[in-house]
Write an enzyme that holds these catalytic residues in place. Structure first.
Site, PDB file in Angstrom:
ATOM      1  N   HIS A  83     -30.586 -16.950 -19.146  1.00 42.31           N
ATOM      2  CA  HIS A  83     -31.891 -16.296 -19.025  1.00 42.31           C
ATOM      3  C   HIS A  83     -31.902 -15.585 -17.679  1.00 42.31           C
ATOM      4  O   HIS A  83     -31.823 -16.248 -16.634  1.00 42.31           O
ATOM      5  CB  HIS A  83     -32.930 -17.432 -19.075  1.00 42.31           C
ATOM      6  N   HIS A 104     -33.761  -1.138   1.798  1.00 39.45           N
ATOM      7  CA  HIS A 104     -32.677  -0.864   0.845  1.00 39.45           C
ATOM      8  C   HIS A 104     -32.205  -2.160   0.206  1.00 39.45           C
ATOM      9  O   HIS A 104     -32.360  -3.235   0.768  1.00 39.45           O
ATOM     10  CB  HIS A 104     -31.494  -0.185   1.546  1.00 39.45           C
ATOM     11  N   CYS A 116     -32.787   7.952   6.101  1.00 38.84           N
ATOM     12  CA  CYS A 116     -34.015   8.762   6.039  1.00 38.84           C
ATOM     13  C   CYS A 116     -33.753  10.145   5.420  1.00 38.84           C
ATOM     14  O   CYS A 116     -32.649  10.671   5.516  1.00 38.84           O
ATOM     15  CB  CYS A 116     -34.596   8.930   7.444  1.00 38.84           C
ATOM     16  N   GLY A 131     -29.548 -10.873   7.357  1.00 39.59           N
ATOM     17  CA  GLY A 131     -28.298 -10.128   7.202  1.00 39.59           C
ATOM     18  C   GLY A 131     -28.443  -8.618   7.072  1.00 39.59           C
ATOM     19  O   GLY A 131     -27.454  -7.930   6.856  1.00 39.59           O
TER      20      GLY A 131
END
Lengths: 338, 338
Positions: free
Chosen positions: B293, B166, B42, B159
């Site tokens: 690709h 994030h 934060c 996980g």
């Protein structure tokens, strides 16, 4: 009918088990199964499973699907694949698929709901391995099947949906990619060295000692050099053979002994450790292979598979196999454990 | 120093992150992280992370590592790999290993603790993708690195160990096996057809429509034909390019728009769905590839990886991608969502 589909880029097969179809709201709350309650695998509840395909321990005059067994094998009530029908394969534009023909069976390892492979007597573990072999031999006769995978999910975090000790078997119409890669890798090594890579691993590990958890005259249990999970162990026969079905009486006994010891050590190191184990063996139609070597891989379920693992096929482990083997060796087992 | 080790049979690399060393008792009770409490990501807590390597949104006169940013990238405080040192490789008998050189960074997607990619404005998602590109371009300059993997773990079951939104980036000294397989598979297709397999997938999916979740002028989001998890989605650029770093201004905007829509639809279908996504792109040193690709793969974490998956590389999914795409398309999004 379930469907097998192949990823067009990497060649990985998946099973779309439509009969287990889930709508979005089915995923919302992962419910904890209540412990206790009715167990369909307990003696006296044989009528709740599909009719058995194998049972040991009952007197010859006793009827099938009655109590008195020590090991019992039944078709899975919610199979990922179906045993009936012809195998067809077809394309869908550039994609490939086939129908979900296969067998999916449950090996009930004990009549005692509160017993596990780590607490049951060795002579009863021998019977579990006999059941693996007998079912594999029987399913080999079906020309539609090319591979039989035998595995165990122990503990909810490792994917077990029933508490009662059991393993599972799935007969497949294709050879799984993971096995193909193992066969290719060991063949490359053999072509270069003219030796089996697993035989070399056994020799090197016994000489080095740092990753050895325990051994007996037929088997060695090591912590894997490049583990996917902390405390990952491989149980490898010292004698070369590519096919689990070749196992003989004295190997059955030694396999049950080393499994018992490995699981007791794991249980003592990490109480109630969830784990998976998988039998790795040559495809059903292969002759004796010089370059491949059957073995078991045991993976405790201790870390998450997350984005990095999905994306790379890399795994991150916080415990080195040398430390893990050290911890497991240091465990003092009470009588009968060693 | 962490260590990279290679499985001698199948060639899979793993990272032994010894500094995160875990003893058996560390695994016993998987603790739920308490929600709320102190968040190191934060604004105002910049001093708790290693010094930032990138930040957007602050006025030019503001000092680094101060509040006022919109996206901020910092080295991981507990890195799986270390940035310092020379790369060495060595053998250990038949085994191969190298030291754990690499970069491990955290892309903090928003200053707002309660915002996610599915709730934040599209123009701020654009900045997150710019951060991916800028960090990748910067790390490409380090000759030790061969691949940069960018991924996100959302939700504890997928996980994530921190709640604040994030993503992560890991620069690796080797090309991951999963990427090598993808490159090989798409090369085989190209050699046979002289077309890119992903371009063909885009064409076939748009024509068929049954697995399309949504599209815009630059991208299409489909439910994967052979999914590893229910509701697995691929987000593929319509324009062929092998390298994510080639992305231009208008593609950034369109990518942020389709991601926003896909995540809003997933969130509405399966509230608080844990998921991983991974950027798949060509290795750093590759020139433009006709056969590969770049794209994103998004995997909701809804089923367990258990013995069968470990042993075979097969996956069992209870929801067909056609059903999944149907559910996701049917979701009614409020203003700005479409």
């Amino acid at each position: 009918m379930p469907e097998l589909r192949k990823d067009p880029v990497v060649g990985r097969w998946v099973i779309i088990a439509k009969e287990r179809a889930k709508r979005p709201h089915d995923f919302i709350v992962p419910e904890e199964k209540t412990k206790g309650g009715f167990c369909p695998l307990c003696p006296g509840h044989e009528y709740t499973t599909p009719p058995e395909v194998l049972a040991y321990g009952r007197p010859p005059e006793a009827p099938p699907n009655s109590p008195g067994w020590t090991v019992r094998v039944v078709p899975n009530k919610f199979p990922a694949l179906r045993i009936e029908g012809e195998l067809w394969k077809e394309g869908e534009g550039l994609y490939d698929k086939m129908n979900g023909i296969g067998a999916h069976e449950v090996i009930i390892e004990t009549p005692n709901h509160h017993e596990t492979l780590s607490t049951m007597p060795v002579d009863r573990i021998v019977q579990v391995f006999w059941a693996y072999r007998d079912r594999m031999v029987d399913l080999s006769r079906d020309p539609r099947f090319r591979y039989v995978i035998i595995f165990k999910n122990h503990g909810r975090a490792a994917g077990a949906s029933l508490e009662h000790a059991h393993s599972q078997l799935i007969a497949l119409p294709v050879i799984p990619l993971r096995i193909t890669q193992e066969l290719q890798g060991s063949k490359m090594y053999y072509d270069y060295k003219e030796r089996c890579i697993f035989c070399d691993i056994v020799r090197q590990e016994l000489k080095d000692g740092s990753r050895v958890v325990c051994e007996n005259h037929e088997f060695v249990a090591i912590c894997a050099f490049a583990p996917r999970q902390p405390f990952e162990m491989w149980i490898i026969p010292k004698k070369h053979h590519s096919d689990f079905r070749s196992i003989d009486e004295s190997q059955f006994q030694a396999l049950a002994e080393i499994f018992s010891e490995v699981l007791k050590r794991l249980d003592a190191a990490i109480p109630r450790c969830p784990y998976n184990f998988v039998l790795h063996t040559a495809p059903l139609r292969e002759p004796y292979l010089e370059h491949y070597h059957w073995h078991f891989e045991l993976l405790p379920k201790l870390t998450q598979i997350a984005g990095f693992e999905w994306g790379t096929g890399f795994y991150i482990t916080p415990t080195s196999p040398e430390d893990a083997a050290h911890f497991l060796r240091e465990i003092k087992l009470s009588e009968g454990g060693q």
